[in-house]
Write a protein that holds these residues in place. Structure first.
Motif, PDB file in Angstrom:
ATOM      1  N   ASP A  53       0.762  -1.004  -0.081  1.00  0.00           N
ATOM      2  CA  ASP A  53       0.043  -0.067   0.078  1.00  0.00           C
ATOM      3  C   ASP A  53       1.036   1.124   0.049  1.00  0.00           C
ATOM      4  O   ASP A  53       1.589   1.231   0.861  1.00  0.00           O
ATOM      5  CB  ASP A  53      -0.940  -0.093   1.300  1.00  0.00           C
ATOM      6  N   TYR A  54       0.884   2.115  -1.011  1.00  0.00           N
ATOM      7  CA  TYR A  54       1.735   3.227  -1.226  1.00  0.00           C
ATOM      8  C   TYR A  54       0.828   4.479  -1.358  1.00  0.00           C
ATOM      9  O   TYR A  54      -0.126   4.556  -2.439  1.00  0.00           O
ATOM     10  CB  TYR A  54       2.628   3.184  -2.184  1.00  0.00           C
ATOM     11  N   ASN A  55       0.428   5.176  -0.256  1.00  0.00           N
ATOM     12  CA  ASN A  55      -0.579   6.408  -0.294  1.00  0.00           C
ATOM     13  C   ASN A  55      -1.776   5.999  -0.792  1.00  0.00           C
ATOM     14  O   ASN A  55      -2.447   6.594  -1.678  1.00  0.00           O
ATOM     15  CB  ASN A  55       0.081   7.538  -1.136  1.00  0.00           C
ATOM     16  N   GLY A  56      -2.214   4.788  -0.148  1.00  0.00           N
ATOM     17  CA  GLY A  56      -3.782   4.166  -0.569  1.00  0.00           C
ATOM     18  C   GLY A  56      -3.779   3.670  -1.960  1.00  0.00           C
ATOM     19  O   GLY A  56      -4.769   3.280  -2.588  1.00  0.00           O
ATOM     20  N   ALA A  63       8.114  -2.004  -7.081  1.00  0.00           N
ATOM     21  CA  ALA A  63       8.094  -0.762  -7.475  1.00  0.00           C
ATOM     22  C   ALA A  63       8.035   0.429  -6.499  1.00  0.00           C
ATOM     23  O   ALA A  63       7.968   1.539  -6.582  1.00  0.00           O
ATOM     24  CB  ALA A  63       6.690  -0.466  -8.534  1.00  0.00           C
ATOM     25  N   ILE A  64       8.441  -0.238  -5.173  1.00  0.00           N
ATOM     26  CA  ILE A  64       8.525   0.762  -4.309  1.00  0.00           C
ATOM     27  C   ILE A  64       9.337   1.743  -4.245  1.00  0.00           C
ATOM     28  O   ILE A  64       9.214   3.076  -3.820  1.00  0.00           O
ATOM     29  CB  ILE A  64       8.256   0.058  -2.905  1.00  0.00           C
ATOM     30  N   LYS A  65      10.377   1.675  -4.867  1.00  0.00           N
ATOM     31  CA  LYS A  65      11.547   2.789  -4.795  1.00  0.00           C
ATOM     32  C   LYS A  65      11.292   3.588  -5.981  1.00  0.00           C
ATOM     33  O   LYS A  65      11.896   4.617  -5.853  1.00  0.00           O
ATOM     34  CB  LYS A  65      12.892   1.841  -5.180  1.00  0.00           C
ATOM     35  N   TYR A  66      10.420   3.551  -6.848  1.00  0.00           N
ATOM     36  CA  TYR A  66       9.986   4.510  -7.913  1.00  0.00           C
ATOM     37  C   TYR A  66       8.515   4.403  -7.896  1.00  0.00           C
ATOM     38  O   TYR A  66       7.955   4.664  -9.001  1.00  0.00           O
ATOM     39  CB  TYR A  66      10.805   3.876  -9.382  1.00  0.00           C
ATOM     40  N   ALA A  67       7.598   4.376  -6.853  1.00  0.00           N
ATOM     41  CA  ALA A  67       6.581   4.278  -6.506  1.00  0.00           C
ATOM     42  C   ALA A  67       5.637   5.544  -7.266  1.00  0.00           C
ATOM     43  O   ALA A  67       4.797   5.469  -8.025  1.00  0.00           O
ATOM     44  CB  ALA A  67       6.047   4.169  -5.190  1.00  0.00           C
ATOM     45  N   ASP A  68       6.250   6.847  -7.171  1.00  0.00           N
ATOM     46  CA  ASP A  68       5.254   8.014  -7.390  1.00  0.00           C
ATOM     47  C   ASP A  68       5.508   7.963  -9.061  1.00  0.00           C
ATOM     48  O   ASP A  68       4.518   8.120  -9.780  1.00  0.00           O
ATOM     49  CB  ASP A  68       6.243   9.165  -6.831  1.00  0.00           C
ATOM     50  N   GLU A  69       6.679   7.584  -9.680  1.00  0.00           N
ATOM     51  CA  GLU A  69       6.824   7.305 -11.073  1.00  0.00           C
ATOM     52  C   GLU A  69       5.887   6.327 -11.678  1.00  0.00           C
ATOM     53  O   GLU A  69       5.254   6.662 -12.531  1.00  0.00           O
ATOM     54  CB  GLU A  69       8.139   7.119 -11.607  1.00  0.00           C
ATOM     55  N   TYR A  70       6.031   5.038 -10.865  1.00  0.00           N
ATOM     56  CA  TYR A  70       4.977   4.025 -11.376  1.00  0.00           C
ATOM     57  C   TYR A  70       3.752   4.400 -11.422  1.00  0.00           C
ATOM     58  O   TYR A  70       3.261   4.083 -12.384  1.00  0.00           O
ATOM     59  CB  TYR A  70       5.420   2.877 -10.598  1.00  0.00           C
ATOM     60  N   ILE A  71       3.126   5.096 -10.298  1.00  0.00           N
ATOM     61  CA  ILE A  71       1.568   5.222 -10.220  1.00  0.00           C
ATOM     62  C   ILE A  71       1.336   6.437 -11.289  1.00  0.00           C
ATOM     63  O   ILE A  71       0.072   5.915 -11.782  1.00  0.00           O
ATOM     64  CB  ILE A  71       1.274   5.990  -8.897  1.00  0.00           C
TER      65      ILE A  71
END
Length: 195
Positions: A53-56, A63-71
């Motif tokens: 769960d990354y910011n909901g 992908a957690i290390k590049y989560a914002d880009e992935y989302i």
């Protein structure tokens, strides 16, 4: 191996061999995109992937290390990011292995394996101090190995990738895929088993 070299830490000297299979990254990205794998992970129970769960938002663990880009990425861009970061991790982890660990690691490059599987099989048998089974040649024949090249459905070059997708991705992702192609070719060309 792209995210951890844990087998070396877990098994130490007892680890006899670690096989890592490579495919041309352009082929993998195209395949992941065409089959929609990035949108199936964390949604299909059968994908067997850990999710975070990354910011909901539910995202794959890798992908957690590049989560914002992935989302924020499109399906194609997610495939590019996934394959890019995995290969960069493999290159980093392999280059940081001790010589003894490298001796216990074989990177099987699929496109080279199908042309000359015996080189890989002989190396594997030698490391494991074993021989081919009596039905080995039958198995190879059933798999049509060796063969001159990948079938057209299993072959997709960097040039093919750009021709197909250049208009769908930004310059940022074109730069990423160009770097990946360059780094991949350099890495594969420097592997001892491929000499």
């Amino acid at each position: 191996f792209g995210y951890s070299n844990g087998l070396y830490h877990s098994f130490g000297d007892r680890l006899k061999l670690w096989l890592i299979v490579f495919r041309d990254p352009a082929y993998l990205i195209d395949s992941w995109h065409e089959k929609g794998w990035v949108n199936k992970i964390c949604k299909l129970e059968r994908s067997f992937q850990l999710c975070c769960d990354y910011n909901g938002r539910n995202i794959p663990w890798f992908a957690i290390k590049y989560a914002d880009e992935y989302i924020g990425a499109s399906r194609l861009e997610k495939a590019i990011l996934t394959i890019y970061y995995w290969y960069m991790g493999v290159f980093f982890n392999y280059n940081n292995l001790s010589e003894l660990q490298k001796d216990k690691t074989i990177i099987v490059v699929f496109e080279k394996y199908i042309k000359d599987p015996n080189k890989y099989i002989d190396t594997i048998c030698n490391i494991l101090n074993t021989e081919r089974s009596s039905d080995f040649d039958k198995i190879m024949q059933r798999l049509s190995l060796p063969r001159d090249s990948c079938s057209s459905s299993n072959s997709f070059s960097f040039k093919d990738f750009l021709e197909k997708y250049e208009k769908e991705i930004s310059n940022k992702y074109i730069k990423i895929i160009k770097k990946l192609d360059k780094d991949y070719k350099e890495f594969v060309n420097n592997l001892v088993i491929n000499d």
